[in-house]
Scaffold this active site. Structure first.
Site, PDB file in Angstrom:
ATOM      1  N   LYS A   1      44.902  49.916  33.372  1.00 30.20           N
ATOM      2  CA  LYS A   1      45.165  48.661  34.088  1.00 30.20           C
ATOM      3  C   LYS A   1      46.642  48.348  33.951  1.00 30.20           C
ATOM      4  O   LYS A   1      47.295  48.788  33.004  1.00 30.20           O
ATOM      5  CB  LYS A   1      44.340  47.516  33.484  1.00 30.20           C
TER       6      LYS A   1
HETATM    7  P1  NAD Z   1      42.286  37.967  44.492  1.00 31.42           P
HETATM    8  O1  NAD Z   1      43.602  37.608  43.937  1.00 31.42           O
HETATM    9  O2  NAD Z   1      42.198  38.550  45.848  1.00 31.42           O
HETATM   10  O3  NAD Z   1      41.298  36.706  44.447  1.00 31.42           O
HETATM   11  C1  NAD Z   1      41.107  35.914  43.317  1.00 31.42           C
HETATM   12  C2  NAD Z   1      40.498  34.599  43.796  1.00 31.42           C
HETATM   13  O4  NAD Z   1      40.116  33.814  42.676  1.00 31.42           O
HETATM   14  C3  NAD Z   1      41.459  33.760  44.622  1.00 31.42           C
HETATM   15  O5  NAD Z   1      40.746  33.236  45.731  1.00 31.42           O
HETATM   16  C4  NAD Z   1      41.846  32.624  43.668  1.00 31.42           C
HETATM   17  O6  NAD Z   1      42.209  31.443  44.350  1.00 31.42           O
HETATM   18  C5  NAD Z   1      40.548  32.480  42.924  1.00 31.42           C
HETATM   19  N1  NAD Z   1      40.668  31.761  41.645  1.00 31.42           N
HETATM   20  C6  NAD Z   1      41.587  31.904  40.682  1.00 31.42           C
HETATM   21  N2  NAD Z   1      41.352  31.038  39.687  1.00 31.42           N
HETATM   22  C7  NAD Z   1      40.251  30.353  40.030  1.00 31.42           C
HETATM   23  C8  NAD Z   1      39.499  29.305  39.433  1.00 31.42           C
HETATM   24  N3  NAD Z   1      39.830  28.814  38.237  1.00 31.42           N
HETATM   25  N4  NAD Z   1      38.419  28.824  40.084  1.00 31.42           N
HETATM   26  C9  NAD Z   1      38.056  29.312  41.279  1.00 31.42           C
HETATM   27  N5  NAD Z   1      38.733  30.285  41.899  1.00 31.42           N
HETATM   28  C10 NAD Z   1      39.810  30.797  41.291  1.00 31.42           C
HETATM   29  O7  NAD Z   1      41.626  38.959  43.412  1.00 31.42           O
HETATM   30  P2  NAD Z   1      40.413  39.979  43.635  1.00 31.42           P
HETATM   31  O8  NAD Z   1      40.987  41.302  43.873  1.00 31.42           O
HETATM   32  O9  NAD Z   1      39.418  39.372  44.569  1.00 31.42           O
HETATM   33  O10 NAD Z   1      39.824  40.019  42.155  1.00 31.42           O
HETATM   34  C11 NAD Z   1      38.886  39.054  41.696  1.00 31.42           C
HETATM   35  C12 NAD Z   1      38.167  39.610  40.474  1.00 31.42           C
HETATM   36  O11 NAD Z   1      37.501  40.833  40.837  1.00 31.42           O
HETATM   37  C13 NAD Z   1      39.064  39.998  39.298  1.00 31.42           C
HETATM   38  O12 NAD Z   1      38.359  39.790  38.091  1.00 31.42           O
HETATM   39  C14 NAD Z   1      39.284  41.480  39.490  1.00 31.42           C
HETATM   40  O13 NAD Z   1      39.650  42.148  38.293  1.00 31.42           O
HETATM   41  C15 NAD Z   1      37.908  41.875  39.967  1.00 31.42           C
HETATM   42  N6  NAD Z   1      37.855  43.142  40.694  1.00 31.42           N
HETATM   43  C16 NAD Z   1      38.613  43.352  41.801  1.00 31.42           C
HETATM   44  C17 NAD Z   1      38.518  44.549  42.482  1.00 31.42           C
HETATM   45  C18 NAD Z   1      39.270  44.799  43.756  1.00 31.42           C
HETATM   46  O14 NAD Z   1      39.005  45.823  44.391  1.00 31.42           O
HETATM   47  N7  NAD Z   1      40.169  43.936  44.182  1.00 31.42           N
HETATM   48  C19 NAD Z   1      37.661  45.551  42.003  1.00 31.42           C
HETATM   49  C20 NAD Z   1      36.877  45.314  40.876  1.00 31.42           C
HETATM   50  C21 NAD Z   1      36.983  44.087  40.229  1.00 31.42           C
END
Ligand code: NAD
Length: 425
Positions: free
Chosen positions: A118
């Site tokens: 990561k």
């Molecule tokens: P992103 O930045 O696209 O979205 C994150 C979202 O969470 C945003 O809408 C933000 O406004 C919201 N957020 C942040 N703090 C918040 C809070 N306190 N309350 C409510 N909403 C809040 O990120 P993402 O890529 O969608 O990742 C989200 C999660 O999924 C992370 O834990 C990431 O590690 C995990 N993840 C992502 C992927 C991927 O392919 N992008 C794959 C596996 C896991």
């Protein structure tokens, strides 16, 4: 020159430190279950390589800021390291280490030949202009250049990064190498060797896991989604497409609720226009905390770690939690949810769709070949459903939670790889 406050203050238990404690607790449980010896436990609890870098960024007004960046390779015993890059102000070395460790178990669990990694930069990408963001990304990549490469360590998008970020990374790496190296990152734009189906892959995997765990028709099943970003917005969309009623969603701007069901496509359009879910007209406002306490069938946390804790878990009424985010549930909350009969489909299973299609993208890049959307979707579905069935069977057979079973499988495969390879020298 402005030096931004370092994200790690030794005296403080940061959210990142809490995430790492959760990851170590889960590893210890799996190691107990598998009967691993102390040496192997210590090895699996320790990242293989950790790099902290200073990233100077020239701002539009001529000032120079310096932010901290990280890349951690937790384990490479089963193949090259693989894992996303996060741009978030509170990211620190502990959080990145926890996320790298979860990547190791996730790749092993779904049977793809990668180790876990990561990366992160302690910065708020929303506070930077596009040019500043590009300079920051390229400088950070330059600093971690010795670690990454298509055979070594392959980054991907995570919180605060997207396919544009991946394009800059691919370009920076390629310019330094002297030729185009699309396989150095996944989650790229299609025009640079991205894969069909990658953008929605994590969310598609969340949908597949949720429907498998529901074990009944999704028609009318109520859903709340915390975090309406790349993963959460499309998970909400795909669950709605399958017949579920998405009644609440939230992002950093706020939370909205409509008992009769939200028009998810309408909310996505509103977010594209206004920058957040707050103020969406056809719904009521909700507090962040209230979203977790809604009487819904399914809760999908899809934002950050440590949001379902021992403090709020007793008030969670969802029957099923499907972890789109990494590490959203603390070990203390896990115990309470299990005692209350709530099923949790753990992160390393529920959100594995992203790394599965990242792997497919990398395979296509390495072969200079591309698959159709339906081929990609079929392979994704096969791997997700296979992993879910395996976890379910182990949990049922041994009286484990789905998280304990998933970790037992993932950690067990990595331990086996270590044992087969032996210790050098
Ligand atoms: P992103 O930045 O696209 O979205 C994150 C979202 O969470 C945003 O809408 C933000 O406004 C919201 N957020 C942040 N703090 C918040 C809070 N306190 N309350 C409510 N909403 C809040 O990120 P993402 O890529 O969608 O990742 C989200 C999660 O999924 C992370 O834990 C990431 O590690 C995990 N993840 C992502 C992927 C991927 O392919 N992008 C794959 C596996 C896991």
């Amino acid at each position: 020159m402005t030096v931004m406050v370092p994200s790690t203050t030794p005296a403080l238990i940061t959210p990142g430190r809490q995430a790492l404690d959760s990851a170590l607790h889960q590893l210890a449980q799996a190691a107990d279950h598998l009967g691993l010896d102390d040496g192997l436990r210590t090895m699996l609890a320790t990242p293989r390589r950790s790099l902290t870098v200073s990233v100077p960024v020239r701002r539009e007004d001529g000032r120079m800021d310096v932010v901290q960046g990280f890349r951690v390779q937790h384990n490479v015993s089963r193949g090259p390291a693989k894992g996303g890059i996060r741009f978030h102000p509170s990211t620190d070395i502990h959080e990145v280490t926890a996320l790298a460790m979860w990547m190791t178990w996730k790749c092993a669990l779904v049977g793809i030949p990668y180790g876990g990694a990561k990366g992160g930069v302690a910065v708020d990408p929303g506070a930077l202009t596009i040019l500043e963001l590009e300079r920051l990304t390229r400088r950070y990549v330059n600093e971690i250049l010795p670690l990454i490469g298509p055979e070594k360590d392959i980054p991907a998008p995570d919180v605060g990064t997207d396919e544009q970020t991946m394009a800059w990374i691919m370009d920076t790496y390629s310019v330094n190498t002297g030729y185009s190296v699309p396989g150095v990152v996944t989650g790229k734009p299609m025009t640079l060797g991205g894969s069909l189906g990658r953008a929605g892959a994590t969310s598609r995997g969340v949908q597949i896991a949720a429907l498998a765990a529901l074990g009944r028709s999704p028609e009318g099943v109520t859903v709340a989604v915390q975090g309406f970003g790349k993963v959460g917005a499309l998970a909400a969309q795909y669950l709605a497409d399958a017949g579920c009623k998405v009644v609440a969603v939230s992002d950093v701007t706020g939370a909205v609720h409509a008992a009769g069901g939200l028009d998810v496509a309408g909310v996505r359009a509103w977010v594209a226009e206004s920058g957040g879910v707050r103020g969406y007209r056809h719904a009521d406002a909700l507090t962040h905390e209230e979203l977790f306490e809604l009487d819904v069938d399914v809760l999908v946390p899809a934002a950050l770690e440590g949001v379902i804790t021992a403090e709020n878990a007793p008030r969670v009424r969802a029957r099923l939690i499907v972890e789109g985010a990494n590490g959203p549930t603390t070990p203390g909350a896990d115990e309470i949810l299990t005692a209350n009969g709530t099923t949790v489909v753990p992160d390393i299973l529920a959100n594995a769709g992203g790394v599965i299609v990242s792997y497919l993208e990398w395979v296509q890049n390495m072969q200079a070949y591309s698959w159709s959307a339906s081929e990609v979707e079929l392979k994704l579905r096969d791997l997700m459903e296979g992993a879910y069935a395996e976890v379910r069977a182990l949990a049922a057979g041994r009286g484990l939670t789905l998280r304990q079973a998933a970790h037992a499988i993932g950690v067990g495969r990595v331990a086996e790889a270590h044992q087969m390879r032996g210790l050098y020298p």
